[in-house]
Design an enzyme around this catalytic site. Structure first.
Site, PDB file in Angstrom:
ATOM      1  N   LYS A 167      -6.143  18.464  47.306  1.00  0.00           N
ATOM      2  CA  LYS A 167      -7.464  18.536  47.923  1.00  0.00           C
ATOM      3  C   LYS A 167      -8.068  17.138  48.030  1.00  0.00           C
ATOM      4  CE  LYS A 167      -9.725  22.270  46.764  1.00  0.00           C
ATOM      5  NZ  LYS A 167     -10.304  23.054  45.649  1.00  0.00           N
ATOM      6  N   ARG A 196     -14.850  20.531  41.969  1.00  0.00           N
ATOM      7  CA  ARG A 196     -13.709  21.311  42.458  1.00  0.00           C
ATOM      8  C   ARG A 196     -12.432  20.836  41.783  1.00  0.00           C
ATOM      9  NH1 ARG A 196     -14.190  20.096  48.817  1.00  0.00           N
ATOM     10  NH2 ARG A 196     -13.133  22.105  49.008  1.00  0.00           N
ATOM     11  N   GLY A 207      -4.378  29.632  39.770  1.00  0.00           N
ATOM     12  CA  GLY A 207      -4.728  29.764  38.350  1.00  0.00           C
ATOM     13  C   GLY A 207      -5.826  28.811  37.904  1.00  0.00           C
ATOM     14  N   MET A 259      -9.431  26.323  37.849  1.00  0.00           N
ATOM     15  CA  MET A 259     -10.852  26.661  37.777  1.00  0.00           C
ATOM     16  C   MET A 259     -11.477  26.847  39.156  1.00  0.00           C
ATOM     17  SD  MET A 259     -14.061  24.623  36.217  1.00  0.00           S
ATOM     18  CE  MET A 259     -14.604  24.103  37.823  1.00  0.00           C
ATOM     19  N   ARG A 286      -5.465  21.494  54.747  1.00  0.00           N
ATOM     20  CA  ARG A 286      -4.109  21.462  54.175  1.00  0.00           C
ATOM     21  C   ARG A 286      -3.176  22.157  55.146  1.00  0.00           C
ATOM     22  NH1 ARG A 286      -5.784  25.655  49.478  1.00  0.00           N
ATOM     23  NH2 ARG A 286      -6.204  27.420  50.812  1.00  0.00           N
ATOM     24  N   HIS A 312      26.297  44.950  40.857  1.00  0.00           N
ATOM     25  CA  HIS A 312      27.225  45.336  41.924  1.00  0.00           C
ATOM     26  C   HIS A 312      26.459  45.840  43.143  1.00  0.00           C
ATOM     27  CE1 HIS A 312      29.892  48.187  44.059  1.00  0.00           C
ATOM     28  NE2 HIS A 312      30.791  47.245  43.847  1.00  0.00           N
ATOM     29  N   SER A 326      39.089  27.222  48.292  1.00  0.00           N
ATOM     30  CA  SER A 326      37.791  27.846  48.494  1.00  0.00           C
ATOM     31  C   SER A 326      37.181  28.033  47.110  1.00  0.00           C
ATOM     32  CB  SER A 326      37.967  29.188  49.206  1.00  0.00           C
ATOM     33  OG  SER A 326      36.721  29.812  49.325  1.00  0.00           O
ATOM     34  N   CYS A 334      32.930  30.224  48.795  1.00  0.00           N
ATOM     35  CA  CYS A 334      32.817  31.614  49.243  1.00  0.00           C
ATOM     36  C   CYS A 334      32.070  32.487  48.248  1.00  0.00           C
ATOM     37  CB  CYS A 334      34.190  32.193  49.538  1.00  0.00           C
ATOM     38  SG  CYS A 334      35.246  32.285  48.091  1.00  0.00           S
ATOM     39  N   TYR A 358      33.074  23.734  54.902  1.00  0.00           N
ATOM     40  CA  TYR A 358      32.301  24.893  55.333  1.00  0.00           C
ATOM     41  C   TYR A 358      31.697  25.631  54.145  1.00  0.00           C
ATOM     42  CZ  TYR A 358      36.230  27.857  53.900  1.00  0.00           C
ATOM     43  OH  TYR A 358      37.195  28.477  53.162  1.00  0.00           O
TER      44      TYR A 358
HETATM   45  P1  ADP Z   1     -10.686  26.663  46.624  1.00  0.00           P
HETATM   46  O1  ADP Z   1      -9.653  25.700  46.168  1.00  0.00           O
HETATM   47  O2  ADP Z   1     -10.746  27.914  45.861  1.00  0.00           O
HETATM   48  O3  ADP Z   1     -10.664  26.835  48.113  1.00  0.00           O
HETATM   49  P2  ADP Z   1     -12.809  24.784  47.001  1.00  0.00           P
HETATM   50  O4  ADP Z   1     -12.957  23.656  46.054  1.00  0.00           O
HETATM   51  O5  ADP Z   1     -12.213  24.504  48.309  1.00  0.00           O
HETATM   52  O6  ADP Z   1     -12.082  25.955  46.251  1.00  0.00           O
HETATM   53  O7  ADP Z   1     -14.250  25.384  47.204  1.00  0.00           O
HETATM   54  C1  ADP Z   1     -14.457  26.617  47.812  1.00  0.00           C
HETATM   55  C2  ADP Z   1     -15.586  26.543  48.810  1.00  0.00           C
HETATM   56  O8  ADP Z   1     -16.735  26.003  48.239  1.00  0.00           O
HETATM   57  C3  ADP Z   1     -15.300  25.659  49.991  1.00  0.00           C
HETATM   58  O9  ADP Z   1     -14.553  26.289  50.960  1.00  0.00           O
HETATM   59  C4  ADP Z   1     -16.704  25.391  50.488  1.00  0.00           C
HETATM   60  O10 ADP Z   1     -17.137  26.446  51.293  1.00  0.00           O
HETATM   61  C5  ADP Z   1     -17.486  25.350  49.219  1.00  0.00           C
HETATM   62  N1  ADP Z   1     -17.720  23.958  48.849  1.00  0.00           N
HETATM   63  C6  ADP Z   1     -16.995  23.165  48.031  1.00  0.00           C
HETATM   64  N2  ADP Z   1     -17.516  21.934  47.960  1.00  0.00           N
HETATM   65  C7  ADP Z   1     -18.616  21.951  48.743  1.00  0.00           C
HETATM   66  C8  ADP Z   1     -19.606  20.978  49.083  1.00  0.00           C
HETATM   67  N3  ADP Z   1     -19.559  19.737  48.617  1.00  0.00           N
HETATM   68  N4  ADP Z   1     -20.586  21.357  49.917  1.00  0.00           N
HETATM   69  C9  ADP Z   1     -20.636  22.614  50.393  1.00  0.00           C
HETATM   70  N5  ADP Z   1     -19.754  23.573  50.107  1.00  0.00           N
HETATM   71  C10 ADP Z   1     -18.757  23.245  49.288  1.00  0.00           C
HETATM   72 MG    MG Z   2     -10.816  25.563  49.376  1.00  0.00          MG
END
Ligand code: ADP
Ligand code: MG
Ligand code: MG
Length: 891
Positions: A28, A98, A107, A109, A354, A470, A779, A846, A866
């Protein structure tokens, strides 16, 4: 020491490579920096590196002293860019925190939004925005998110409180609440936190920030994250980065919005923007399901017959800007992007991009179309499609729209979907299928004797056995859907009934199997047929132009050979001959041969089998016209062919005129304690040369006949299994050469043929130099080579291999993906030593591994000529071989 905090957006994005390196700043963070760098509107922020996370965790949760200073400086950078200060009661800067590992990881946060709000700053936000409702809505969101993901409090209490406010006021949707309602709710939320936590909600904005940073780091070692890593082969020492970013607000009224989008349709691959958005909303509202999101484009809205306006219609300017960004990002990344954005009072902000996940069908279409558009070249297109994903396209699949009643599940052993009447044994399967009925064969487990029933069935279900049982191996080879190891089923052969979970079924009841998920369903669920045309054909043709290794198929019937050719096989790499012996019409002759007391008796039985085998080979040569066919002489232990039970012995005694008691005594004599290491493979040829002589004769006679009738002479490759010493091979090669000479004399023509061997015992790999003196080809039989090298029986491995793989003792099931480290050395050695003696020796593989992309990449490195895979895996192998060649040449 390297820098551990990088800022992006605002006046500067660092041009240090580390600032955009996913391994350092996470996926990210890297993409945010990348977007900011190409001038896209990204709210300014900073990223704390994954390295810092690893250090923090190693030091028992202590922040490094330098980090405090670096974060303070980075925060100042945001403040300067935005023109607001963090914690300023008059006009506060708010941020999101984030997580972001190298790869997206569910998994980790959850994001915290609106951090920096407290009882003072909320008032400031209300007055500068001129929107008290927005300010209090943001505050209550913040408290709830922070309490949930950082403080670890249960979110239900907060939701209940919100429901009560709505009920009290007769409201249905969140948008109905005004500033006063949200303010009231904030008060209740703070009370909940204080009660649950024993201390008030943190009002100090720096305490809030460091709490959130700590929570992101700690979440790397959460149980959730650990499970996800284990399931997805993600190393535990990667760590996660933390992104802190200035907030932009999609919840500032009707000119604000938030959304998610793909630059192309991720399901079909169509070049059409695809996505959802919501007016006056924030963050996860779009995916949370509280409100129904709106369509992005007018076309999509109209196609769905939906009323609420699309973004294209409701916010034409922001939409036009978004479309411009889509095109820019696709050109920049040269791939379909999955995007998150927010519109604040008409201005578009990018929050994430992404490479988007996609179905196999979409992957093919996008790869081909992007080449046509000049976005990528053919090589990039070939490298971009996951070969294993093609599996989805090579078998019928369940109609995703159709309703289904799931009765139970087992292992997804062989992909594809099939419906049919339950049959409980192979003969019944064959009988009912011959009458035109679709049947599903259900067994506790299968054995070689069930082959004809497996062939006749649409699908196979077993109560026992793993992914390499099998049933699983044979079903994959035949392209039959299979669910194995469904432990919730029990079979009553007496009553001819079947219980799946709580459901009682009888033979003849219809069920449906989904071999891709392992689900077992009641009744017939409609399926969709595979499409092998269009983009699929185009991409695979490009792949063929890049690949060095040939791709052959493991096929043993004309029908299999036909399928193999349709999928582009360039020969047969392994034609097993034993199944030909199990055929209902022949088994008694085979039994007679095995149980004969002397050569004369055996010769009589073999004379019956000769014309049958000849016909088998002839049919195969005809289908494979002009292509090489490797035929393996009889391999399995003889006892697999023996009669079972008194009835079968009596019947055989009747047919061949030898007393049942004598037959039973002979059968007892053949008993082995460890048949896989017993009297099998070339050992049969050494002790019963007349069996191999008959098979060789059948091969050469059939080849001569086909040469005669079609004019295209096949080149048979006669393969001797389980050789450990050169002497075994030279004795048997002499026998085959002698038989060939006899046949050629009889037929008055000479044909080219090869005699070679499987390398499937460690000794054979060690002695490959000597063995190559007599072998025109090797083979690598990596199924047996894996068994014998690891000392693990494939049929029994299911019980312990699971935990072995879970604990990382083997990285993957070594019967599915070659143990390159260990068994791979023997393959390399066999190839090297064989080539040292005979430079032009033909080399192939094979085992099951011939259809596994990672193993195929290894075969390319060793320089095999092959790979041979089951017919349905041939397209996968073609693509994987091309990828292997491309990666090898770029190294
Ligand atoms: P995930 O990895 O679960 O997608 P994100 O970190 O992308 O989590 O955050 C999820 C959502 O939170 C984003 O799609 C966006 O809508 C909102 N978000 C995150 N950062 C910001 C920000 N700086 N301003 C506004 N919305 C935000
Ligand atoms: Mg996101
Ligand atoms: Mg073998």
């Amino acid at each position: 020491m390297s820098k551990q905090v990088y800022h992006f957006g605002g006046s500067a994005t660092s041009d240090e490579p580390r600032a955009k390196d996913k391994t350092i700043v996470g996926g990210k963070g890297a993409n945010l920096a990348e977007m900011a760098g190409i001038g896209l509107p990204v709210p300014p922020g900073f990223t704390i590196t994954t390295e810092e996370c690893v250090r923090y965790l190693a030091e028992g949760g202590e922040f490094a002293a330098e980090l405090q200073a670096d974060v303070a400086a980075a925060l100042a950078h945001i403040e300067q860019a935005v023109g607001k200060r963090f914690g300023d009661a008059a006009d506060p800067l708010l941020v999101s925190v984030r997580s972001g590992a190298r790869v997206s990881m569910p998994g980790m946060m959850d994001t915290v939004l609106n951090l920096g709000l407290n009882d003072a700053t909320v008032e400031g936000l209300a007055s500068v925005s001129g929107d008290a409702r927005f300010a209090w809505d943001s505050y209550r969101r913040f408290i709830q998110m922070y309490a949930d993901v950082v403080l670890g409090l249960d979110h239900h209490k907060f939701e209940d409180a919100l429901e009560i406010v709505k009920e009290d006021n007769g409201f249905y949707a969140d948008v109905d609440l005004d500033a006063e309602h949200w303010r009231q709710l904030v008060g209740e939320y703070k009370t909940i936190v204080a009660e649950e936590l024993g201390r008030p909600f943190p009002q100090d904005v720096h305490e809030q920030l460091w709490g959130a940073i700590r929570a992101v780091f700690d979440s790397w070692d959460s149980d959730r994250a650990k499970v996800y890593r284990r399931l997805n082969d993600i190393p535990g020492d990667w760590g996660t980065a933390v992104n802190v970013q200035a907030m932009v607000f999609g919840n500032m009224g009707d000119t604000s919005a938030t959304g998610v989008a793909f630059t192309r349709d991720p399901a079909t691959g169509e070049r059409a923007y695809y996505g959802e958005w919501l007016v006056n909303a924030q963050g996860e509202d779009v995916v949370a399901g509280i409100r129904t999101p709106q369509y992005l484009t007018r076309t999509a809205r109209e196609a769905a017959g939906a009323k609420p306006l699309s973004m294209e219609e409701a916010m034409p300017e922001a939409y036009a800007e978004l479309a411009r960004v889509f095109d820019l990002l696709e050109r920049h990344y040269r791939d379909m992007q999955d995007i998150e954005f927010t519109v604040e009072r008409g201005k578009l902000w990018m929050l994430q991009t992404r490479s988007g996940k996609r179905t196999a069908r979409a992957a093919l279409r996008m790869a081909v179309e992007m080449v046509e558009e000049g976005l990528i070249d053919r090589k990039a297109a070939i490298l971009r499609v996951d070969p294993m994903a093609l599996d989805q396209l090579l078998h019928p699949t369940l109609d995703p729209e159709a309703p289904r009643e799931v009765l139970g599940s087992g292992l997804p052993a062989s992909p594809g979907a099939a419906s049919g009447a339950i049959v409980l044994d192979a003969d019944t399967a064959e009988r009912r299928a011959a009458l035109g009925e679709a049947v599903v064969l259900v067994r506790v487990e299968t054995s070689p004797e069930d082959i004809h029933g497996m062939h006749a069935a649409r699908g196979i279900l077993t109560a026992r056995g793993g992914m390499t049982s099998h049933a699983a191996v044979v079903a994959r080879g035949m392209g039959r859907p299979c669910v194995s190891g469904a432990s919730s089923i029990s079979i009553d052969m007496q009553a001819r009934t079947l219980r799946i979970g709580a459901r009682q079924l009888a033979e003849g009841d219809v069920i449906t199997l989904d071999g891709a998920t392992g689900q077992i369903m009641a009744g017939e669920v409609p399926t969709i047929e595979p499409e092998l045309v269009g983009d699929f054909g185009t991409l695979i043709a490009w792949a063929d132009a890049e690949r060095r290794m040939k791709v052959r198929a493991n096929a043993e019937t004309p029908a299999d050979c036909h399928t193999a050719r349709q999928f582009g096989a360039e020969g047969v790499g392994l034609c097993r001959t034993e199944h030909m012996f199990f055929d209902a019409g022949r088994i008694s002759a085979v039994r007679q041969m095995i149980l004969a007391e002397d050569i004369a008796g055996r010769a009589k039985a073999l004379a019956k089998l000769l014309p049958e085998q000849r016909a088998d080979f002839r049919a195969i040569f005809e289908v494979m016209s002009g292509l090489p066919v490797t035929i393996r002489l009889l391999d399995p232990p003889l006892h697999e062919f023996l009669p079972h039970g008194d009835a079968e012995f009596a019947e055989l005694s009747e047919t061949i005129g030898i007393g049942a008691e004598t037959l039973k005594r002979r059968a007892d004599e053949l008993h082995e304690f460890n048949p896989m290491l017993g009297h099998r493979g070339c050992r049969l040829g050494i002790t019963f040369p007349e069996i191999y002589a008959m098979q060789a004769r059948a091969i050469f006679e059939a080849a001569c006949d086909v040469a005669e009738s079609s004019g295209a002479a096949p080149v048979p490759e006669v393969m001797i299994p389980l050789v450990a010493t050169r002497k075994e091979l030279s004795i048997l090669k002499a026998l085959i050469d002698k038989t060939a000479a006899e046949v050629f004399a009889d037929k008055g023509r000479t044909l080219e043929y090869l005699v070679g061997t499987m390398i499937e015992l460690p000794r054979a790999a060690l002695m490959a130099g000597e063995i190559a003196e007599d072998a025109a080809f090797f083979s690598f039989g990596t199924n047996d080579l894996t068994q014998t090298t690891l000392g693990v029986s494939r049929d029994d491995a299911a019980r312990f291999l699971g935990p072995y793989v879970e604990q990382g003792i083997y990285p993957r099931d070594p019967f599915v993906s070659l143990d390159i480290e260990g068994v791979g050395q023997l393959v390399q050695m066999g190839a090297d030593r064989g080539r040292a003696t005979r430079a032009a020796i033909k080399l192939g593989i094979c085992g099951e591994h011939g259809g596994d992309p990672a193993s195929i990449a290894f075969c390319e490195k060793v320089g095999l000529d092959y790979v041979s895979a089951s017919p349905f895996r041939v397209p996968i192998a073609r693509l994987a071989a091309a990828q292997a060649a491309l990666s090898a040449s770029s190294r």
